[in-house]
Design a protein around this motif. Structure first.
Motif, PDB file in Angstrom:
ATOM      1  N   LEU A 140      -2.797  -6.377  -7.769  1.00  0.00           N
ATOM      2  CA  LEU A 140      -2.289  -5.010  -7.661  1.00  0.00           C
ATOM      3  C   LEU A 140      -0.996  -5.006  -6.853  1.00  0.00           C
ATOM      4  N   TYR A 141       0.022  -4.306  -7.363  1.00  0.00           N
ATOM      5  CA  TYR A 141       1.327  -4.247  -6.702  1.00  0.00           C
ATOM      6  C   TYR A 141       1.759  -2.790  -6.565  1.00  0.00           C
ATOM      7  N   VAL A 142       2.337  -2.468  -5.404  1.00  0.00           N
ATOM      8  CA  VAL A 142       2.866  -1.132  -5.142  1.00  0.00           C
ATOM      9  C   VAL A 142       4.285  -1.278  -4.621  1.00  0.00           C
ATOM     10  N   CYS A 143       5.211  -0.489  -5.186  1.00  0.00           N
ATOM     11  CA  CYS A 143       6.593  -0.545  -4.713  1.00  0.00           C
ATOM     12  C   CYS A 143       7.148   0.870  -4.626  1.00  0.00           C
ATOM     13  N   GLY A 144       7.878   1.148  -3.538  1.00  0.00           N
ATOM     14  CA  GLY A 144       8.517   2.445  -3.392  1.00  0.00           C
ATOM     15  C   GLY A 144       8.472   2.963  -1.973  1.00  0.00           C
ATOM     16  N   ASP A 145       8.460   4.266  -1.843  1.00  0.00           N
ATOM     17  CA  ASP A 145       8.552   4.961  -0.561  1.00  0.00           C
ATOM     18  C   ASP A 145       7.372   4.658   0.360  1.00  0.00           C
ATOM     19  N   ALA A 146       7.698   4.207   1.574  1.00  0.00           N
ATOM     20  CA  ALA A 146       6.648   3.878   2.541  1.00  0.00           C
ATOM     21  C   ALA A 146       6.169   5.097   3.301  1.00  0.00           C
ATOM     22  N   ALA A 147       7.060   6.086   3.488  1.00  0.00           N
ATOM     23  CA  ALA A 147       6.730   7.215   4.356  1.00  0.00           C
ATOM     24  C   ALA A 147       5.563   8.038   3.827  1.00  0.00           C
ATOM     25  N   SER A 157     -19.065   2.195   1.377  1.00  0.00           N
ATOM     26  CA  SER A 157     -18.751   3.214   2.374  1.00  0.00           C
ATOM     27  C   SER A 157     -17.235   3.264   2.549  1.00  0.00           C
ATOM     28  N   PRO A 158     -16.713   4.364   3.101  1.00  0.00           N
ATOM     29  CA  PRO A 158     -15.266   4.424   3.336  1.00  0.00           C
ATOM     30  C   PRO A 158     -14.759   3.254   4.178  1.00  0.00           C
ATOM     31  N   GLU A 159     -15.547   2.858   5.178  1.00  0.00           N
ATOM     32  CA  GLU A 159     -15.134   1.739   6.027  1.00  0.00           C
ATOM     33  C   GLU A 159     -15.123   0.436   5.242  1.00  0.00           C
ATOM     34  N   ALA A 160     -16.149   0.232   4.407  1.00  0.00           N
ATOM     35  CA  ALA A 160     -16.225  -0.990   3.602  1.00  0.00           C
ATOM     36  C   ALA A 160     -15.113  -1.032   2.564  1.00  0.00           C
ATOM     37  N   ALA A 161     -14.760   0.137   2.018  1.00  0.00           N
ATOM     38  CA  ALA A 161     -13.674   0.197   1.038  1.00  0.00           C
ATOM     39  C   ALA A 161     -12.355  -0.194   1.687  1.00  0.00           C
ATOM     40  N   GLN A 162     -12.093   0.304   2.905  1.00  0.00           N
ATOM     41  CA  GLN A 162     -10.870  -0.072   3.615  1.00  0.00           C
ATOM     42  C   GLN A 162     -10.862  -1.567   3.918  1.00  0.00           C
ATOM     43  N   ALA A 163     -12.012  -2.108   4.309  1.00  0.00           N
ATOM     44  CA  ALA A 163     -12.106  -3.547   4.589  1.00  0.00           C
ATOM     45  C   ALA A 163     -11.846  -4.358   3.329  1.00  0.00           C
ATOM     46  N   TRP A 164     -12.352  -3.869   2.189  1.00  0.00           N
ATOM     47  CA  TRP A 164     -12.159  -4.570   0.915  1.00  0.00           C
ATOM     48  C   TRP A 164     -10.677  -4.618   0.563  1.00  0.00           C
ATOM     49  N   LEU A 165      -9.966  -3.504   0.765  1.00  0.00           N
ATOM     50  CA  LEU A 165      -8.526  -3.479   0.492  1.00  0.00           C
ATOM     51  C   LEU A 165      -7.773  -4.385   1.465  1.00  0.00           C
ATOM     52  N   SER A 166      -8.196  -4.401   2.719  1.00  0.00           N
ATOM     53  CA  SER A 166      -7.550  -5.298   3.696  1.00  0.00           C
ATOM     54  C   SER A 166      -7.707  -6.754   3.290  1.00  0.00           C
ATOM     55  N   GLU A 167      -8.877  -7.099   2.771  1.00  0.00           N
ATOM     56  CA  GLU A 167      -9.094  -8.466   2.289  1.00  0.00           C
ATOM     57  C   GLU A 167      -8.166  -8.791   1.134  1.00  0.00           C
ATOM     58  N   ARG A 168      -7.952  -7.800   0.244  1.00  0.00           N
ATOM     59  CA  ARG A 168      -7.057  -8.025  -0.894  1.00  0.00           C
ATOM     60  C   ARG A 168      -5.610  -8.188  -0.416  1.00  0.00           C
ATOM     61  N   LEU A 169      -5.235  -7.448   0.631  1.00  0.00           N
ATOM     62  CA  LEU A 169      -3.902  -7.638   1.197  1.00  0.00           C
ATOM     63  C   LEU A 169      -3.742  -9.047   1.737  1.00  0.00           C
ATOM     64  N   GLN A 170      -4.806  -9.558   2.363  1.00  0.00           N
ATOM     65  CA  GLN A 170      -4.731 -10.881   2.962  1.00  0.00           C
ATOM     66  C   GLN A 170      -4.768 -11.992   1.928  1.00  0.00           C
ATOM     67  N   ASP A 171      -5.540 -11.828   0.861  1.00  0.00           N
ATOM     68  CA  ASP A 171      -5.620 -12.910  -0.126  1.00  0.00           C
ATOM     69  C   ASP A 171      -4.524 -12.819  -1.186  1.00  0.00           C
ATOM     70  N   GLY A 172      -3.632 -11.819  -1.052  1.00  0.00           N
ATOM     71  CA  GLY A 172      -2.483 -11.742  -1.940  1.00  0.00           C
ATOM     72  C   GLY A 172      -2.715 -10.997  -3.233  1.00  0.00           C
ATOM     73  N   ARG A 173      -3.914 -10.446  -3.427  1.00  0.00           N
ATOM     74  CA  ARG A 173      -4.176  -9.715  -4.664  1.00  0.00           C
ATOM     75  C   ARG A 173      -3.767  -8.251  -4.584  1.00  0.00           C
ATOM     76  N   TYR A 174      -3.359  -7.783  -3.424  1.00  0.00           N
ATOM     77  CA  TYR A 174      -2.826  -6.449  -3.228  1.00  0.00           C
ATOM     78  C   TYR A 174      -1.544  -6.625  -2.423  1.00  0.00           C
ATOM     79  N   ALA A 175      -0.411  -6.374  -3.057  1.00  0.00           N
ATOM     80  CA  ALA A 175       0.874  -6.617  -2.406  1.00  0.00           C
ATOM     81  C   ALA A 175       1.725  -5.358  -2.471  1.00  0.00           C
ATOM     82  N   ARG A 176       2.459  -5.108  -1.393  1.00  0.00           N
ATOM     83  CA  ARG A 176       3.287  -3.907  -1.321  1.00  0.00           C
ATOM     84  C   ARG A 176       4.720  -4.269  -0.947  1.00  0.00           C
ATOM     85  N   ASP A 177       5.646  -3.651  -1.641  1.00  0.00           N
ATOM     86  CA  ASP A 177       7.069  -3.762  -1.317  1.00  0.00           C
ATOM     87  C   ASP A 177       7.536  -2.332  -1.083  1.00  0.00           C
ATOM     88  N   VAL A 178       7.389  -1.866   0.168  1.00  0.00           N
ATOM     89  CA  VAL A 178       7.658  -0.455   0.466  1.00  0.00           C
ATOM     90  C   VAL A 178       8.761  -0.355   1.511  1.00  0.00           C
TER      91      VAL A 178
END
Length: 594
Positions: free
Chosen positions: A544-551, A572-593
């Motif tokens: 998953l990739y996201v690019c654009g406005d950071a604000a 749970s909301p907390e588990a969902a946030q943790a899951w996304l954080s893991e994706r950020l760390q393993d490179g499957r969720y990347a942002r260019d903002v």
């Protein structure tokens, strides 16, 4: 391996099987890691009895967290100078650091930037979260030094550098050197910090090393012919408006030649552009300050006319805390002094004013030297590259940019770099360099699915991604989510996306045009509507990739993703946030903002 790398001839005796193993080993590694492998191999050839440095051995570890590349550059230079001084060093992106080793570290240097509202760069988020958590170990054996890179146009200036430095001390580590904080003019702070920290590290570390160990592991890296400090004058090949004449914003597609530069890029990288400030803006500054542009002006030992300082070397469109402080002092403004003490008020000021607005609202008696000293140095603008060299050729690069032009406080406001680029005709050149972005890369496995979220000009790198995926002939699916204001006016690259759908280079396209109906509809609304399918792609291994406005956009998209993971993943909301954080760390969720 990266498709832009030249093919190498195998040395004698390296058969097909070993070549295959070598390719498998280096596939997906970052430049710093490849560099270490090459240096280690060279060391082994020169000293066959040498052995790898164990994880717990005495050495200097250099970590960097970088959003735009500045922290990475400083860390690479720090590591190279440490090795030139005979110290064993390893250089790592903070996101690649095995945090379980922190308890055994003896010497650590951290170079970390701050983005947005006091947040860590994406490639350091996991390290920062671990450091702040209850899992972080006590660190009585650790000696450390931290350099924070920030931008004083943001109220929470250098929040990450301060946070990391304070937390390491709280865990019992000992400072080798005081925290150093650099603004956009990095070198005046980074240079002395590098020199001082290295002297202290060498003094302590060499006492613990056998004499034979104090040898450089690698030669200093060589820079390309053209780089940030020596940009390439790239001829303009095309500069065209790609929105309708009725659109309320001018968006440009720009094509540049890199022929003869030796510059190479990959999809996901950025192009840095050094610009001049528009003449009309310089003239306005001189008029408001009541100064003569021909006045010889001295700053940091350099003398040139004030007009040249303002045109080429000072930032005229972005506020900074030092400028607000200077205006407050010269104008004796209680309003500005209060704003400097209140982060929310300062943020509102930064969001709504350019420097010229501040000078108009708070008249003061300026002299040329004082004005130049108050304004921060000009910095290059980074634009996500909108082309793949596999599709357009290695000697060509494309950009997509919106031209800043709006009215506020009763006056017209122009962008600096965007206006400079928009006015460049096909006889002009732009001073450019490549800014690598290893965090924002397509998966090496062409069978992986890819989801790209890019509203407005944030779609630029995804044009490059789709081109690259089509040229590579991978089997993975490509899904683009695009948004803008009006379908009839600013559907950027519409014809290309439609052709990509026909060619099966793009498998799915979802759009959101915010002002084509009574209730505004943005990309985050599309994501929620497609939540079940989106989670199905993500749980199946899609990148998953996201690019654009950071604000705002990036925050809204992240919140939508968290809701989707919670709803369709049964978390749970907390588990969902943790899951996304893991994706950020393993490179499957990347942002260019930005």
């Amino acid at each position: 391996m990266n498709a832009t790398q030249p093919a190498l001839t195998a040395p004698p005796g390296l058969g097909e099987e070993r070549q295959a193993l070598l390719r498998q080993l280096v596939d997906g590694l970052e430049p710093a890691q490849l560099y270490w492998i090459a240096a280690y191999a060279a060391q082994q050839a020169a000293h066959p009895a040498a052995r790898p440095v164990p994880a717990s051995a005495v050495r200097l570890t250099v970590l960097y967290g970088s959003q735009t590349g500045n922290a990475r550059r400083v860390a690479e230079r720090f590591a190279a100078e440490a090795e030139a001084n005979g110290l064993p060093v390893r250089l790592l992106r903070a996101g690649a650091y095995p945090v379980r080793e922190l308890a055994d570290e003896r010497y650590l240097a951290v170079v970390v930037s701050t983005q947005g509202e006091g947040e860590p760069p994406d490639d350091a988020r996991g390290f920062v979260e671990f450091l702040a958590s209850r899992r972080a170990p006590k660190l009585p054996k650790l000696h450390y030094a931290v350099l924070g890179l920030g931008d004083s146009s943001y109220p929470l200036f250098n929040a990450m550098g301060r946070s990391v430095d304070a937390r390491l001390a709280e865990l019992g580590a000992q400072r080798l050197a005081p925290l150093a904080e650099a603004d956009v003019d990095i070198e005046p702070v980074a240079g002395p910090w590098t020199e001082g920290a290295l002297a202290l590290v060498r003094e302590k570390l060499t006492r613990e090393l056998p004499t034979a160990s104090v040898t450089p592991l690698r030669a200093a890296p060589t820079r390309p012919q053209f780089h940030r400090d020596r940009p390439f004058p790239a001829p303009v090949l095309a500069n065209q408006r790609i929105v309708s004449r009725h659109a309320d914003r001018d968006v440009r597609h720009v094509e540049l030649s890199l022929e003869g530069s030796g510059l190479r890029y990959a999809p996901g990288d950025a192009l840095g552009v050094w610009h001049r400030n528009p003449r009309v803006l310089v003239d306005t500054f001189l008029a408001v300050a009541g100064l003569d542009g021909d006045t010889e002006t001295v700053h940091d030992g350099k003398t040139q006319p004030l007009r040249e300082w303002l045109a080429r070397e000072r930032e005229l469109t972005r506020l900074s805390r030092p400028l607000v402080q200077a205006v407050a002092a010269r104008a004796d403004s209680a309003e500005l002094r209060i704003a400097l003490e209140r982060p929310e008020a300062l943020k509102e000021l930064f969001d709504s004013h350019q420097p010229i607005d501040l000078l108009r609202a708070h008249p003061a008696d300026w002299d040329a030297d004082g004005l130049v000293a108050a304004l921060r140095p000009l910095t290059p603008r980074l634009y996500s590259i909108a082309s793949s060299p596999q599709a357009v050729g290695e000697d060509e690069v494309h950009l997509t940019l919106a031209v800043v032009d709006y009215h506020a406080h009763g006056e017209r406001h122009l962008g600096a770099a965007s206006r400079w680029i928009a006015d460049a005709d096909e006889d002009a050149t732009l001073d450019v360099f490549i800014e690598p972005n290893e965090r924002f890369r397509l998966p090496a496995d062409g069978a992986r699915d890819v989801i790209m979220i890019g509203p407005g000009t944030g779609v630029a790198p995804f044009r490059a991604f789709v081109q690259a995926r089509q040229q590579a002939g991978g089997t993975g699916r490509n899904w683009l989510v695009f948004g803008n204001r009006h379908v009839a006016d600013d559907f950027l690259y519409q014809v290309e996306w439609q052709q990509a759908l026909k060619d099966r280079a793009l498998h799915r396209l979802d759009v959101a045009f915010s002002r084509d109906q009574a209730e505004k509809r943005y990309v985050q609304h599309v994501l929620r509507e497609r939540g079940a399918e989106l989670y199905d792609w993500l749980s199946g291994g899609a990148h998953l990739y996201v690019c654009g406005d950071a604000a705002q956009m990036a925050k809204d998209v992240h919140a939508a993703l968290a809701d989707i993971v919670a709803t369709h993943g049964g978390k749970s909301p907390e588990a969902a946030q943790a899951w996304l954080s893991e994706r950020l760390q393993d490179g499957r969720y990347a942002r260019d903002v930005y």
